[in-house]
Design a protein around this motif. Structure first.
Motif, PDB file in Angstrom:
ATOM      1  N   UNK A 105       0.833  -1.218   0.000  1.00  0.00           N
ATOM      2  CA  UNK A 105       0.000   0.000   0.000  1.00  0.00           C
ATOM      3  C   UNK A 105       0.869   1.270   0.000  1.00  0.00           C
ATOM      4  N   UNK A 106       1.860   1.304   0.880  1.00  0.00           N
ATOM      5  CA  UNK A 106       2.727   2.470   0.977  1.00  0.00           C
ATOM      6  C   UNK A 106       3.562   2.674  -0.279  1.00  0.00           C
ATOM      7  N   UNK A 107       4.099   1.578  -0.827  1.00  0.00           N
ATOM      8  CA  UNK A 107       4.927   1.676  -2.036  1.00  0.00           C
ATOM      9  C   UNK A 107       4.099   2.069  -3.251  1.00  0.00           C
ATOM     10  N   UNK A 108       2.830   1.656  -3.274  1.00  0.00           N
ATOM     11  CA  UNK A 108       1.972   2.033  -4.410  1.00  0.00           C
ATOM     12  C   UNK A 108       1.726   3.541  -4.408  1.00  0.00           C
ATOM     13  N   UNK A 249      -6.810  -7.531  -1.263  1.00  0.00           N
ATOM     14  CA  UNK A 249      -6.553  -6.165  -0.793  1.00  0.00           C
ATOM     15  C   UNK A 249      -5.592  -5.404  -1.708  1.00  0.00           C
ATOM     16  N   UNK A 250      -4.902  -6.132  -2.597  1.00  0.00           N
ATOM     17  CA  UNK A 250      -3.936  -5.489  -3.508  1.00  0.00           C
ATOM     18  C   UNK A 250      -4.607  -4.904  -4.753  1.00  0.00           C
ATOM     19  N   UNK A 251      -5.858  -5.281  -4.998  1.00  0.00           N
ATOM     20  CA  UNK A 251      -6.556  -4.789  -6.195  1.00  0.00           C
ATOM     21  C   UNK A 251      -7.234  -3.449  -5.908  1.00  0.00           C
ATOM     22  N   UNK A 252      -6.434  -2.509  -5.382  1.00  0.00           N
ATOM     23  CA  UNK A 252      -6.947  -1.181  -5.047  1.00  0.00           C
ATOM     24  C   UNK A 252      -6.685  -0.216  -6.198  1.00  0.00           C
ATOM     25  N   UNK A 255      -2.920   1.024  -6.211  1.00  0.00           N
ATOM     26  CA  UNK A 255      -2.000  -0.007  -6.723  1.00  0.00           C
ATOM     27  C   UNK A 255      -2.171  -0.162  -8.228  1.00  0.00           C
ATOM     28  N   UNK A 256      -3.417  -0.121  -8.666  1.00  0.00           N
ATOM     29  CA  UNK A 256      -3.736  -0.206 -10.095  1.00  0.00           C
ATOM     30  C   UNK A 256      -3.101   0.953 -10.871  1.00  0.00           C
ATOM     31  N   UNK A 257      -3.257   2.182 -10.382  1.00  0.00           N
ATOM     32  CA  UNK A 257      -2.697   3.346 -11.076  1.00  0.00           C
ATOM     33  C   UNK A 257      -1.174   3.329 -11.051  1.00  0.00           C
ATOM     34  N   UNK A 258      -0.581   2.948  -9.930  1.00  0.00           N
ATOM     35  CA  UNK A 258       0.880   2.896  -9.848  1.00  0.00           C
ATOM     36  C   UNK A 258       1.431   1.827 -10.794  1.00  0.00           C
ATOM     37  N   UNK A 259       0.667   0.751 -10.980  1.00  0.00           N
ATOM     38  CA  UNK A 259       1.039  -0.299 -11.941  1.00  0.00           C
ATOM     39  C   UNK A 259       0.993   0.229 -13.373  1.00  0.00           C
ATOM     40  N   UNK A 278       2.251  -6.311  -8.115  1.00  0.00           N
ATOM     41  CA  UNK A 278       1.678  -6.106  -6.774  1.00  0.00           C
ATOM     42  C   UNK A 278       2.455  -6.887  -5.713  1.00  0.00           C
ATOM     43  N   UNK A 279       2.849  -8.120  -6.032  1.00  0.00           N
ATOM     44  CA  UNK A 279       3.580  -8.939  -5.053  1.00  0.00           C
ATOM     45  C   UNK A 279       4.968  -8.366  -4.776  1.00  0.00           C
ATOM     46  N   UNK A 280       5.593  -7.747  -5.787  1.00  0.00           N
ATOM     47  CA  UNK A 280       6.937  -7.176  -5.605  1.00  0.00           C
ATOM     48  C   UNK A 280       6.892  -5.785  -4.975  1.00  0.00           C
ATOM     49  N   UNK A 281       5.750  -5.115  -5.058  1.00  0.00           N
ATOM     50  CA  UNK A 281       5.568  -3.891  -4.273  1.00  0.00           C
ATOM     51  C   UNK A 281       5.574  -4.240  -2.784  1.00  0.00           C
ATOM     52  N   UNK A 282       4.981  -5.393  -2.480  1.00  0.00           N
ATOM     53  CA  UNK A 282       4.884  -5.834  -1.092  1.00  0.00           C
ATOM     54  C   UNK A 282       6.241  -6.338  -0.583  1.00  0.00           C
ATOM     55  N   UNK A 283       6.856  -7.232  -1.353  1.00  0.00           N
ATOM     56  CA  UNK A 283       8.176  -7.793  -1.002  1.00  0.00           C
ATOM     57  C   UNK A 283       9.072  -7.674  -2.232  1.00  0.00           C
TER      58      UNK A 283
END
Length: 536
Positions: A105-108, A249-252, A255-259, A278-283
């Motif tokens: 969330x923070x990285x997005x 929770x990652x389909x926000x 996150x979508x716009x940052x992608x 999304x998974x690499x934004x998290x880890x």
């Protein structure tokens, strides 16, 4: 007795292979010496008639540099500022991630903010068009993702905007009324609808990944880990990041716009799936160590030096863009055509690897777009898996498999290559390239299906089978070269002229030399493949 006989046969075969390999290498060395000498002479004799040459910096001030390719010239010119911008962005992203322990969330939010700065410079007020279309797509996905007709809606929506963006050249703010007309004065430095082609692929990826997240996953993670040497070592390969569904929770929206607008991959890719992003934004990715990322960057610098040397010595692309190849002999046409394809490969290799390198530093791995040298592909299937490979992975995941996969292979290739052509641009020469490629692809698929059923019963059968494969590779490389020349250099109108040149007396001799060269190259590729298999 039989064992000693088999051993002697094996030793004789190994000796025969070594002799063949030596002869092939000697031919290849001779071929490249000839090509380099002839190319240098062509560049020296015709430079005054070529367009797009600029004063270079290698050897002497008088040595010209081939800057005729718009993509390469723009990338090369903007390389210092791109390096500075992405250096700052990746440094900030890594510092904030560690200082504040940011996850998905923070990285997005962070990457959306950084990318927004980047897009504001590139497109100015036109980012409003991007976010308007992107928001509409997000609503469509969220509302209709569970519907049976969802994929149809998703494709119609995205293809519709893909065509409209091109037809209306990115639209004008004046269509919304005189009040908005002044915004046309702030359209940025780069046409937004050109970059939006990649955004369309990302919007489709988000739609499908969210749609599949509501279904039971068919991906066998345990089976994959057993087979994958990367995952066995405790790391995560790109495939597992892509196939494993992201958390709901990652389909926000953020996150979508940052992608969609993730700065390092925004302009040119490589293309990455939403799940993987999304998974690499998290880890952050753990496939590549810091040492491996640095080595990757150093190899890129070596490639850049090679390109500088190539464009200062050989003016292949200038011959193509100036239409000066019409003045050349059939042998020179072959050499220039071969040079143009190698130039194109190295150009895209450097552009894609630069942006992938920047993304790796930021902790997000994208697929390698050019995993294999163009001179080490002897069939169309392996070529398209190695040229813009991330696009190939995208097509397989979101088009080929949903269309029926291998069960409808002969039909699917026509749909897929037509889409690839119109995705690049609305031009007849690209459609000609796509349909020519399909025409060449169909016989290869039929021959492959026949050879898969063939079992070599003896040494003679094995020899004949290998020679037939080499002959097939020779024909495929020839067809591939013709298709790419028609699509990117001479156009459909120049196809009949090209054929007439090679059907002349001199042209037939050159055609024979070309076939022999491609045959030798194919046989050398077999030896490389055999060596790789023996090392595994």
């Amino acid at each position: 007795m039989n064992m000693s006989k088999n051993n002697s046969k094996s030793k004789f075969k190994q000796k025969q292979n070594k002799v063949e390999l030596l002869l092939l290498i000697l031919y290849v060395i001779g071929f490249y010496i000839f090509c380099i000498h002839r190319s240098l002479r062509l560049s020296r004799d015709h430079f005054s008639k070529l367009r797009g040459l600029r004063v270079g910096w290698l050897f002497s001030p008088a040595r010209l540099n081939d800057a005729s390719d718009d993509q390469w010239r723009n990338f090369r010119t903007n390389l210092p500022i791109l390096s500075l911008v992405f250096g700052i962005f990746t440094l900030l992203a890594n510092i904030f991630r560690k200082l504040f322990c940011l996850r998905a969330r923070g990285m997005s939010f962070l990457w959306f903010f950084l990318s927004l700065i980047y897009l504001s410079y590139l497109h100015g007020a036109c980012i409003l068009f991007i976010f308007l279309i992107a928001s509409s797509n997000f609503l469509l996905v969220k509302i209709f993702a569970r519907a049976k007709y969802f994929t149809f809606l998703l494709w119609i929506f995205n293809l519709g905007f893909l065509f409209c963006n091109r037809i209306y050249q990115g639209y004008s703010f004046s269509i919304f009324g005189e009040y908005w007309e002044y915004l046309d004065n702030f359209r940025g430095t780069f046409r937004w609808h050109i970059c939006f082609n990649l955004v369309v692929l990302r919007m489709i990826s988000f739609g499908y990944d969210y749609h599949w997240a509501h279904q039971e996953s068919r991906f066998d993670q345990e089976k994959h880990i057993q087979r994958c040497h990367v995952c066995k070592s405790g790391k995560n390969c790109y495939q597992i990041l892509q196939e494993r569904n992201a958390h709901m929770n990652d389909y926000t929206f953020t996150t979508y716009l940052s992608y969609l607008v993730y700065a390092p991959l925004y302009i040119a890719g490589p293309i990455i799936s939403f799940n993987s992003f999304a998974s690499q934004l998290d880890v952050p990715q753990n496939h590549y160590s810091i040492k491996e990322v640095i080595w990757y960057g150093l190899r890129w610098v070596f490639g850049l030096c090679l390109m500088e040397l190539m464009t200062h010595l050989f003016y292949f692309n200038a011959f193509a863009t100036s239409a000066s190849w019409k003045m050349l002999s059939p042998m020179d046409i072959f050499i220039v055509g071969y040079g143009v394809i190698n130039f194109m490969w190295l150009k895209f290799f450097l552009i894609w690897r630069f942006f992938r390198f920047c993304s790796l530093i930021a902790g997000i791995e994208a697929p390698e777009n050019m995993p294999k040298c163009i001179n080490n592909c002897h069939d169309l299937e392996s070529f398209w898996k190695s040229w813009h490979a991330s696009f190939n992975k995208w097509i397989v995941r979101y088009m080929y498999i949903p269309l029926g996969g291998s069960q409808r292979k002969l039909i699917n290739i026509w749909v897929i290559f037509t889409f690839v052509a119109v995705w690049h641009d609305l031009e007849w020469k690209l459609l000609s390239w796509a349909w020519l490629t399909c025409l060449f692809f169909v016989p290869e698929l039929l021959v492959k299906s026949a050879t898969n059923a063939f079992q070599a019963k003896g040494a003679l059968d094995g020899f004949i089978f290998r020679e037939l494969r080499a002959a097939g590779g020779t024909i495929t490389i020839t067809c591939l070269m013709v298709a790419n020349l028609v699509g990117y250099v001479i156009g459909p109108s120049g196809f009949s002229w090209l054929i007439s040149q090679f059907l002349s007396k001199e042209g037939l001799n050159v055609f024979g030399f070309m076939l022999l060269t491609f045959y030798v190259g194919t046989k050398l590729m077999f030896h490389i493949s055999d060596a790789k298999q023996s090392m595994q």
